[in-house]
Motif scaffolding. Structure first.
Motif, PDB file in Angstrom:
ATOM      1  N   GLY A 174       0.846  -1.185   0.000  1.00  0.00           N
ATOM      2  CA  GLY A 174       0.000   0.000   0.000  1.00  0.00           C
ATOM      3  C   GLY A 174       0.879   1.231   0.000  1.00  0.00           C
ATOM      4  N   GLY A 175       0.425   2.193   0.729  1.00  0.00           N
ATOM      5  CA  GLY A 175      -0.361   2.321   1.916  1.00  0.00           C
ATOM      6  C   GLY A 175      -0.167   1.163   2.912  1.00  0.00           C
ATOM      7  N   VAL A 202      14.442   1.949   6.129  1.00  0.00           N
ATOM      8  CA  VAL A 202      14.969   3.003   5.259  1.00  0.00           C
ATOM      9  C   VAL A 202      15.957   3.817   6.103  1.00  0.00           C
ATOM     10  CG1 VAL A 202      14.425   5.061   3.888  1.00  0.00           C
ATOM     11  CG2 VAL A 202      12.844   3.119   3.901  1.00  0.00           C
ATOM     12  N   PRO A 259      -1.577  -2.129   4.010  1.00  0.00           N
ATOM     13  CA  PRO A 259      -2.583  -3.094   3.546  1.00  0.00           C
ATOM     14  C   PRO A 259      -3.538  -3.538   4.644  1.00  0.00           C
ATOM     15  CG  PRO A 259      -0.372  -4.079   3.575  1.00  0.00           C
ATOM     16  CD  PRO A 259      -0.196  -2.612   3.786  1.00  0.00           C
ATOM     17  N   MET A 300       5.361   7.206  -2.598  1.00  0.00           N
ATOM     18  CA  MET A 300       5.542   5.759  -2.475  1.00  0.00           C
ATOM     19  C   MET A 300       4.241   5.064  -2.078  1.00  0.00           C
ATOM     20  SD  MET A 300       7.781   3.457  -2.932  1.00  0.00           S
ATOM     21  CE  MET A 300       8.853   2.181  -2.329  1.00  0.00           C
ATOM     22  N   ARG A 360      15.875  15.390   0.146  1.00  0.00           N
ATOM     23  CA  ARG A 360      16.256  14.003   0.400  1.00  0.00           C
ATOM     24  C   ARG A 360      17.767  13.816   0.348  1.00  0.00           C
ATOM     25  NH1 ARG A 360      11.654  10.272  -0.212  1.00  0.00           N
ATOM     26  NH2 ARG A 360       9.960  11.320  -1.267  1.00  0.00           N
TER      27      ARG A 360
HETATM   28  N1  SAM Z   1       2.877   0.463   4.848  1.00  0.00           N
HETATM   29  C1  SAM Z   1       3.686  -0.675   4.575  1.00  0.00           C
HETATM   30  C2  SAM Z   1       5.078  -0.506   5.137  1.00  0.00           C
HETATM   31  O1  SAM Z   1       5.452   0.591   5.511  1.00  0.00           O
HETATM   32  O2  SAM Z   1       5.789  -1.498   5.182  1.00  0.00           O
HETATM   33  C3  SAM Z   1       3.749  -1.048   3.105  1.00  0.00           C
HETATM   34  C4  SAM Z   1       3.864   0.068   2.110  1.00  0.00           C
HETATM   35  S1  SAM Z   1       5.397   0.941   2.162  1.00  0.00           S
HETATM   36  C5  SAM Z   1       5.193   2.122   0.854  1.00  0.00           C
HETATM   37  C6  SAM Z   1       6.504  -0.285   1.522  1.00  0.00           C
HETATM   38  C7  SAM Z   1       7.980  -0.065   1.772  1.00  0.00           C
HETATM   39  O3  SAM Z   1       8.392   1.075   1.039  1.00  0.00           O
HETATM   40  C8  SAM Z   1       8.344   0.151   3.222  1.00  0.00           C
HETATM   41  O4  SAM Z   1       9.350  -0.757   3.608  1.00  0.00           O
HETATM   42  C9  SAM Z   1       8.874   1.572   3.229  1.00  0.00           C
HETATM   43  O5  SAM Z   1       9.895   1.704   4.166  1.00  0.00           O
HETATM   44  C10 SAM Z   1       9.370   1.743   1.812  1.00  0.00           C
HETATM   45  N2  SAM Z   1       9.441   3.122   1.350  1.00  0.00           N
HETATM   46  C11 SAM Z   1       8.471   4.064   1.394  1.00  0.00           C
HETATM   47  N3  SAM Z   1       8.888   5.228   0.847  1.00  0.00           N
HETATM   48  C12 SAM Z   1      10.173   5.011   0.426  1.00  0.00           C
HETATM   49  C13 SAM Z   1      11.146   5.817  -0.226  1.00  0.00           C
HETATM   50  N4  SAM Z   1      10.906   7.071  -0.581  1.00  0.00           N
HETATM   51  N5  SAM Z   1      12.354   5.243  -0.492  1.00  0.00           N
HETATM   52  C14 SAM Z   1      12.614   3.962  -0.155  1.00  0.00           C
HETATM   53  N6  SAM Z   1      11.733   3.150   0.459  1.00  0.00           N
HETATM   54  C15 SAM Z   1      10.528   3.670   0.753  1.00  0.00           C
END
Ligand code: SAM
Ligand code: SF4
Length: 330
Positions: A69-70, A162, A72, A325, A201
């Protein structure tokens, strides 16, 4: 003969990352802006449409689906959706990425529903820093969720982190120790320039090489050729064979040559590459042909021929892709 999806460069696509919501109970600083607006309900795929898409892709040779997601686990009906997708003949594994906040109550039911592996995001072990990074996350809830996931019977639980300078780089050794204590893997991810999150960033950017050098100060590392079907490169810890350390390095170490995946946003846009804008609007087709799958399948096959060769992220770039993302299905 079994169906196979192939792109114009001969890469076989057998992995679909399916976003089931753009909403989230967190607002992580690398993923979202402080004030986000989410999609109106009619633009979001219904559970039936999500299930139909999963069935169509599995029918075309997709063997692994990751729900994401978001967050999920805040999508109403997620357990039933997991059950339906996990039961699709031909699917090898249904896996999920979650922030862990709901896993305390949902880990067991998710494993029963057929989710095989769980990736959980964990960026800090300090409650205040955790809250600062997620903007409103509760560390204790997430640690409880990780514990519940470990006991739920998934084939594998993995952590994702991250890494950002000035936020959690100094916590890398503690996060590695936590993964060792929990006997699970952990992957460290370079921040990607997706969406304007309201800060630069570049200043916080931290390369996988820097993370690796920090870990190597306290643990002898062994290179490994293991691959879990995703973009991570793994090392093993000489003294802790049960924990692998992964590095996902979209900026410093391009992994597109072996790309086997596509992403579906929750509005039904098939993203051919996380780092490019190329997309196909499948929601429109799904709604125009509710009883006929062939137009949807043909459109996917045609679009895949135009899947870009690679993304163009580099360590020193700011926002390149306007979409956040949480909209891309991480
Ligand atoms: N909400 C869930 C989570 O945080 O695990 C699933 C969705 S999230 C968008 C999926 C993964 O994308 C997570 O591990 C998050 O750390 C990573 N993520 C989100 N934005 C990012 C970015 N700008 N650069 C690298 N990884 C990112
Ligand atoms: Fe939510 Fe996951 Fe994005 Fe954090 S990374 S805001 S938990 S979708």
């Amino acid at each position: 003969m079994n169906a196979v999806l192939q792109d114009g460069f001969g890469r076989q696509i057998d992995y679909l990352r399916l976003s089931v919501t753009d909403r989230c109970d967190f607002r992580c600083v690398y993923c979202m802006a402080k004030n986000m607006t989410f999609l109106p309900r009619q633009q979001v795929l219904t559970l039936e449409e999500l299930q139909r898409l999963a069935r169509l892709f599995v029918g075309q040779g997709v063997r692994k689906i990751r729900l994401t997601g978001g967050e999920p686990l805040i999508r109403p009906g997620i357990l039933g959706l997991c059950r339906d997708i996990a039961a699709l003949p031909g699917l090898r594994e249904l896996v999920m990425t979650s922030n862990g906040s709901q896993l305390g109550r949902l880990a067991g039911p998710l494993a029963e529903a057929g989710v095989k592996r769980m990736n959980i995001s964990l960026d800090s072990l300090d409650a205040q820093k955790f809250r600062a990074i997620t903007r409103n996350g509760d560390l204790e809830h997430v640690l409880g969720g990780i514990e519940a996931a470990r006991n739920a019977g998934f084939e594998r639980v993995k952590l994702n982190c991250v890494v950002m300078k000035g936020r959690n780089f100094d916590e890398v050794p503690a996060l590695v120790q936590y993964a060792i204590d929990q006997r699970i893997d952990i992957s460290f991810i370079e921040e990607m320039p997706l969406g304007d999150v309201g800060r630069s960033r570049g200043e916080a950017f931290c390369s996988s090489e820097e993370v690796r050098a920090l870990i190597a100060k306290s643990h002898p590392l062994l290179d490994s050729t293991e691959n879990s079907g995703g973009p991570a490169r793994y090392v093993r810890l000489e003294q802790h064979p049960e924990t692998r350390i992964g590095f996902i390095s979209p900026n410093s170490h391009n992994f597109c040559g072996s790309c086997n995946r596509v992403r579906m946003t929750v509005e039904g846009k098939l993203l051919l590459c996380l780092g490019q804008d190329d997309a196909l609007d499948l929601r429109q087709l799904l709604r125009r042909y509710p009883l006929d799958d062939q137009p949807v399948i043909s459109a996917v096959q045609k679009a895949l021929r135009g899947k870009p060769l690679r993304h163009d992220f580099t360590p020193d770039t700011e926002v390149q892709i306007v979409r956040f993302m949480n909209m891309s299905g991480g």
